[in-house]
Design a protein around this motif. Structure first.
Motif, PDB file in Angstrom:
ATOM      1  N   ARG A  16       0.805  -1.218   0.000  1.00  0.00           N
ATOM      2  CA  ARG A  16       0.000   0.000   0.000  1.00  0.00           C
ATOM      3  C   ARG A  16       0.845   1.278   0.000  1.00  0.00           C
ATOM      4  O   ARG A  16       0.416   2.333   0.445  1.00  0.00           O
ATOM      5  N   GLY A  17       2.095   1.148  -0.462  1.00  0.00           N
ATOM      6  CA  GLY A  17       2.955   2.322  -0.584  1.00  0.00           C
ATOM      7  C   GLY A  17       3.453   2.872   0.733  1.00  0.00           C
ATOM      8  O   GLY A  17       3.941   4.006   0.782  1.00  0.00           O
ATOM      9  N   ARG A  18       3.387   2.055   1.817  1.00  0.00           N
ATOM     10  CA  ARG A  18       3.795   2.559   3.131  1.00  0.00           C
ATOM     11  C   ARG A  18       4.575   1.479   3.878  1.00  0.00           C
ATOM     12  O   ARG A  18       4.259   0.292   3.773  1.00  0.00           O
ATOM     13  N   PHE A  19       5.553   1.894   4.651  1.00  0.00           N
ATOM     14  CA  PHE A  19       6.318   0.942   5.454  1.00  0.00           C
ATOM     15  C   PHE A  19       5.600   0.586   6.752  1.00  0.00           C
ATOM     16  O   PHE A  19       6.128  -0.171   7.564  1.00  0.00           O
ATOM     17  N   GLU A  20       4.402   1.125   6.934  1.00  0.00           N
ATOM     18  CA  GLU A  20       3.576   0.763   8.088  1.00  0.00           C
ATOM     19  C   GLU A  20       2.581  -0.335   7.718  1.00  0.00           C
ATOM     20  O   GLU A  20       1.752  -0.732   8.537  1.00  0.00           O
ATOM     21  N   SER A  21       2.656  -0.834   6.490  1.00  0.00           N
ATOM     22  CA  SER A  21       1.679  -1.806   5.998  1.00  0.00           C
ATOM     23  C   SER A  21       2.404  -3.043   5.473  1.00  0.00           C
ATOM     24  O   SER A  21       3.380  -2.944   4.729  1.00  0.00           O
ATOM     25  N   GLY A  22       1.924  -4.221   5.850  1.00  0.00           N
ATOM     26  CA  GLY A  22       2.503  -5.470   5.353  1.00  0.00           C
ATOM     27  C   GLY A  22       3.861  -5.741   5.962  1.00  0.00           C
ATOM     28  O   GLY A  22       4.040  -5.690   7.172  1.00  0.00           O
ATOM     29  N   GLY A  23       4.828  -6.053   5.105  1.00  0.00           N
ATOM     30  CA  GLY A  23       6.176  -6.347   5.588  1.00  0.00           C
ATOM     31  C   GLY A  23       6.462  -7.816   5.750  1.00  0.00           C
ATOM     32  O   GLY A  23       7.500  -8.196   6.306  1.00  0.00           O
ATOM     33  N   ARG A  24       5.563  -8.675   5.244  1.00  0.00           N
ATOM     34  CA  ARG A  24       5.773 -10.118   5.369  1.00  0.00           C
ATOM     35  C   ARG A  24       7.015 -10.585   4.619  1.00  0.00           C
ATOM     36  O   ARG A  24       7.463  -9.948   3.664  1.00  0.00           O
ATOM     37  N   LEU A  25       7.537 -11.731   5.045  1.00  0.00           N
ATOM     38  CA  LEU A  25       8.738 -12.303   4.439  1.00  0.00           C
ATOM     39  C   LEU A  25       8.348 -13.272   3.327  1.00  0.00           C
ATOM     40  O   LEU A  25       7.515 -14.168   3.534  1.00  0.00           O
ATOM     41  N   PHE A  26       8.961 -13.097   2.168  1.00  0.00           N
ATOM     42  CA  PHE A  26       8.728 -13.974   1.031  1.00  0.00           C
ATOM     43  C   PHE A  26      10.068 -14.477   0.509  1.00  0.00           C
ATOM     44  O   PHE A  26      11.099 -13.851   0.709  1.00  0.00           O
ATOM     45  N   GLY A  27      10.019 -15.593  -0.209  1.00  0.00           N
ATOM     46  CA  GLY A  27      11.225 -16.179  -0.767  1.00  0.00           C
ATOM     47  C   GLY A  27      11.626 -17.419  -0.002  1.00  0.00           C
ATOM     48  O   GLY A  27      11.014 -17.801   0.999  1.00  0.00           O
ATOM     49  N   GLY A  28      12.690 -18.067  -0.452  1.00  0.00           N
ATOM     50  CA  GLY A  28      13.119 -19.309   0.175  1.00  0.00           C
ATOM     51  C   GLY A  28      12.412 -20.491  -0.459  1.00  0.00           C
ATOM     52  O   GLY A  28      11.187 -20.481  -0.603  1.00  0.00           O
ATOM     53  N   PHE A  29      13.155 -21.512  -0.847  1.00  0.00           N
ATOM     54  CA  PHE A  29      12.575 -22.636  -1.578  1.00  0.00           C
ATOM     55  C   PHE A  29      11.481 -23.353  -0.795  1.00  0.00           C
ATOM     56  O   PHE A  29      10.549 -23.920  -1.382  1.00  0.00           O
ATOM     57  N   TRP A  30      11.539 -23.346   0.528  1.00  0.00           N
ATOM     58  CA  TRP A  30      10.578 -24.088   1.342  1.00  0.00           C
ATOM     59  C   TRP A  30       9.182 -23.461   1.320  1.00  0.00           C
ATOM     60  O   TRP A  30       8.201 -24.150   1.569  1.00  0.00           O
TER      61      TRP A  30
END
Length: 433
Positions: free
Chosen positions: A239-253
């Motif tokens: 949503r264009g803000r560092f106060e929103s989301g921030g989940r970790l993605f990536g990694g083969f698992w």
């Protein structure tokens, strides 16, 4: 309101091009050198170039050939049935920002065309639509007959391919215009906060790269296999803000099924266990409201006790939406008695949770997700300080079975620090379908 068209999920989904792969060994380097030489001869004999490239341009050209072919080799070794999509947009390739790698330049489409030339056959390219309308076809590439042949004769394996650690781990995405819209990455100026985020992610990624993580295979396996060297995580804010989301993605698992993780994944030579927060979102809401939950199961709503799965779907939507629902949500219809109206469910949830009723339909879910993501980052860093490897899967982690109790204690402590309430953690050592 028009109902969005249902997407066709029967076909394999193409994955994005990764510009960070490179030739790690003499075998893969020899293949790339051969391809570069063939492209240059093709350009010279066919009159596609009248003069030699400048040194900087030559380096970029060679890096581009290497990145394209290495990603396609990785794709072929993974045995994926789909293609890789790339951009040929001058608007994208002509701009510069923190996300754009060197290989994404104005000559990128030319290199694709050379490699796809029928006389060479290194790749197969299907050029997509030039506009940005919904469902427009994207340009896709696949390994060509020449690349398949050289993979075989060269005996190329995952070990011959590397993944450069230069991708930006802190990503900011725009707000979506609608359900089907694809959020775009946004460039940003670094602050103390974003610099801290980046240091945290690099610490975590450095730790994971050196970890003892393996994936078990059987001789009879013919399905796609993961590349266990693909471990870099990135943190995506929304949503264009560092106060929103921030989940970790990536990694083969993260792309593996839950069943495969329990059946195949090995950390430090041990089978894994999964530690997952129970009722994390609702308990975060109570923490934000400065209240203590009265019930042990926050999804057990009077009148809907037998419909917990559906309640979770509706509850989550009430947290993320900014306006009340007018009809049943997709995925929840079959989880309630026929004829139940959505207002009956939402009103029952609100009555059962008066302490957090003011937070529903305010969009607070994005802030909840932001807090959840920081909790996960702090868990990974804390476990690293204990010498424990942990693999995140949104609000859960995977650890070696002998580290389960320490990890559970850390998860409880970190949750309590951020939320102000004890964290409830479930531990699973087997897959339950």
């Amino acid at each position: 309101m028009n109902t969005p068209a249902t997407k066709d999920t029967s076909k394999p989904v193409d994955r994005p091009f990764s510009p960070w792969r490179f030739a790690r060994t003499e075998a893969s380097k020899a293949l790339i050198t051969e391809a570069i030489a063939e492209v240059e001869r093709y350009e010279e004999c066919g009159g596609h170039r009248t003069r030699r490239r400048k040194q900087h341009d030559q380096e970029t050209f060679e890096l581009t050939v290497e990145a394209i072919l290495c990603d396609l080799m990785h794709h072929a070794l993974y045995r994926r049935p789909d293609a890789i999509y790339v951009t040929r947009s001058h608007a994208v390739l002509g701009g510069r920002n923190r996300y754009r790698p060197r290989v994404y330049g104005k000559t990128f489409p030319d290199v694709l065309n050379r490699l796809a030339a029928p006389e060479l056959g290194w790749i197969v390219q299907e050029i997509g639509d030039s506009d940005w309308r919904q469902d427009a076809r994207r340009t896709s590439i696949r390994p060509g007959p020449k690349l398949f042949a050289r993979l075989d004769t060269g005996g190329i394996t995952f070990a011959d391919l590397g993944l450069a650690c230069v991708a930006e781990p802190i990503i900011l995405k725009s707000e979506k215009a609608d359900f089907w819209d694809e959020a775009q990455v946004i460039d940003y100026h670094d602050t103390e906060e974003t610099s801290l985020f980046r240091r945290e992610m690099r610490d975590i990624n450095d730790w994971l790269r050196s970890a003892d993580i393996d994936y078990g295979t059987y001789k009879t396996d013919s399905s796609p296999v993961p590349d266990t060297s693909d471990r870099d995580l990135r943190r995506i804010f929304t949503r264009g803000r560092f106060e929103s989301g921030g989940r970790l993605f990536g990694g083969f698992w993260q792309g593996m099924s839950k069943e495969s993780r329990f059946d195949r994944l090995v950390i430090d030579g041990e089978a894994i266990v999964e530690l997952d927060y129970a009722q994390m979102g609702p308990r975060q809401l109570y923490g934000m409201a400065g209240a203590v939950p009265a019930a042990s199961d926050l999804y057990a709503i009077p009148g809907f006790e037998e419909h917990r799965k559906g309640i979770k779907v509706v509850f989550s939507s009430m947290v993320f939406r900014e306006t009340p629902m007018r009809k049943m949500l997709r995925g929840s219809v079959g989880n309630f008695p026929k004829g139940t109206h959505i207002s009956e469910i939402t009103e029952a949830i609100i009555r059962h949770h008066p302490a957090i009723a003011h937070l529903f339909f305010t969009g607070v879910g994005h802030h909840v997700q932001r807090q959840e993501s920081q909790i996960m980052v702090d868990i990974l860093l804390s476990l690293k300080s204990h010498g424990i490897v942990a693999l995140p899967v949104h609000d859960a982690i995977l650890v070696a079975s002998s580290n389960a109790m320490v990890a559970k204690q850390v998860m409880g402590d970190v949750f309590s620090h951020h939320v102000g309430l004890p964290g409830l953690v479930d531990v699973s050592s087997t897959y339950v379908g």
